[in-house]
Design a protein around this motif. Sequence first.
Motif, PDB file in Angstrom:
ATOM      1  N   PHE A 272       0.870  -1.174   0.000  1.00 52.23           N
ATOM      2  CA  PHE A 272       0.000   0.000   0.000  1.00 52.23           C
ATOM      3  C   PHE A 272       0.903   1.219   0.000  1.00 52.23           C
ATOM      4  N   LYS A 273       1.025   1.868  -1.166  1.00 48.57           N
ATOM      5  CA  LYS A 273       1.936   3.003  -1.314  1.00 48.57           C
ATOM      6  C   LYS A 273       1.182   4.172  -1.917  1.00 48.57           C
ATOM      7  N   TRP A 274       1.541   5.370  -1.496  1.00 48.40           N
ATOM      8  CA  TRP A 274       0.903   6.576  -2.021  1.00 48.40           C
ATOM      9  C   TRP A 274      -0.624   6.482  -1.865  1.00 48.40           C
ATOM     10  N   TYR A 275      -1.067   5.824  -0.774  1.00 50.44           N
ATOM     11  CA  TYR A 275      -2.491   5.654  -0.453  1.00 50.44           C
ATOM     12  C   TYR A 275      -3.237   4.838  -1.502  1.00 50.44           C
ATOM     13  N   GLN A 276      -2.532   3.911  -2.160  1.00 50.59           N
ATOM     14  CA  GLN A 276      -3.154   3.095  -3.194  1.00 50.59           C
ATOM     15  C   GLN A 276      -2.581   1.671  -3.165  1.00 50.59           C
ATOM     16  N   PRO A 277      -3.378   0.691  -3.605  1.00 48.78           N
ATOM     17  CA  PRO A 277      -2.852  -0.675  -3.708  1.00 48.78           C
ATOM     18  C   PRO A 277      -1.743  -0.722  -4.753  1.00 48.78           C
ATOM     19  N   CYS A 278      -0.612  -1.294  -4.363  1.00 50.06           N
ATOM     20  CA  CYS A 278       0.564  -1.344  -5.231  1.00 50.06           C
ATOM     21  C   CYS A 278       1.094  -2.781  -5.229  1.00 50.06           C
ATOM     22  N   TYR A 279       1.572  -3.236  -6.369  1.00 51.77           N
ATOM     23  CA  TYR A 279       2.001  -4.631  -6.508  1.00 51.77           C
ATOM     24  C   TYR A 279       3.440  -4.690  -6.988  1.00 51.77           C
ATOM     25  N   LYS A 280       4.206  -5.590  -6.339  1.00 48.64           N
ATOM     26  CA  LYS A 280       5.639  -5.677  -6.588  1.00 48.64           C
ATOM     27  C   LYS A 280       6.031  -7.079  -7.037  1.00 48.64           C
ATOM     28  N   VAL A 281       7.139  -7.117  -7.750  1.00 51.41           N
ATOM     29  CA  VAL A 281       7.814  -8.366  -8.100  1.00 51.41           C
ATOM     30  C   VAL A 281       9.289  -8.135  -7.808  1.00 51.41           C
ATOM     31  N   ASN A 282       9.901  -9.045  -7.085  1.00 56.08           N
ATOM     32  CA  ASN A 282      11.316  -8.904  -6.707  1.00 56.08           C
ATOM     33  C   ASN A 282      11.595  -7.552  -6.043  1.00 56.08           C
TER      34      ASN A 282
END
Length: 197
Positions: A40-50
């Motif tokens: 959860f970044k910048w007040y939004q759902p955020c998705y990461k890989v590696n």
Amino acid sequence: MSKPERNPKVDAYLDKKSKWSQEISALRELVLEFDVQEDFKWYQPCYKVNGKNIIILGPFKDFCVLSFFKGVLLEDPKNLLEQMGENSQSSRVVKITSLDQIASHKNDYRDLIKQAINNEKEGKKVAMKTTSEYEVPEELKLMFNENPDLKTAFEKLTPGRQRGYLLHISAAKQSKTRFARIEKFIPNIMQGKGFQE
């Protein structure tokens, strides 16, 4: 493959039931079909890989977005991706206006998500424009000639701060407005600050 862990901050964000929460929830479910880390970044759902950001879901007034940080690298045969602003070099978004739109393009969105994940796993990079490739407005060149200390201070700024000033000053349509913007930000430039600091 086990399902990715859901981030409680995203749950809390979606529980607030804003204008686009249903669409963002549906997009979340699509992204979580894949091997990603939910943040959860910048007040939004955020998705990461590696550990790298690849996708963010966000609301705007008239739409919400499925946004790809390196969207410019994605193959998009159906032309679903858009550039949000003229200075956006890397990111591309799909503008969403309804649950029906998500349902009818589900497989297309899955393909884009899969590509984004694979590109990150393969370490693909976007060739970004360097600061020296941005045009310096004539008004700023004149000010540099009049005030060499200003030029020196500007050149000491980080590349991102320099770009910010160049874009902000250049965005003004009239020369007098460009001069006014430069005058306004001389103190910030001299202090090594960006124009929004």
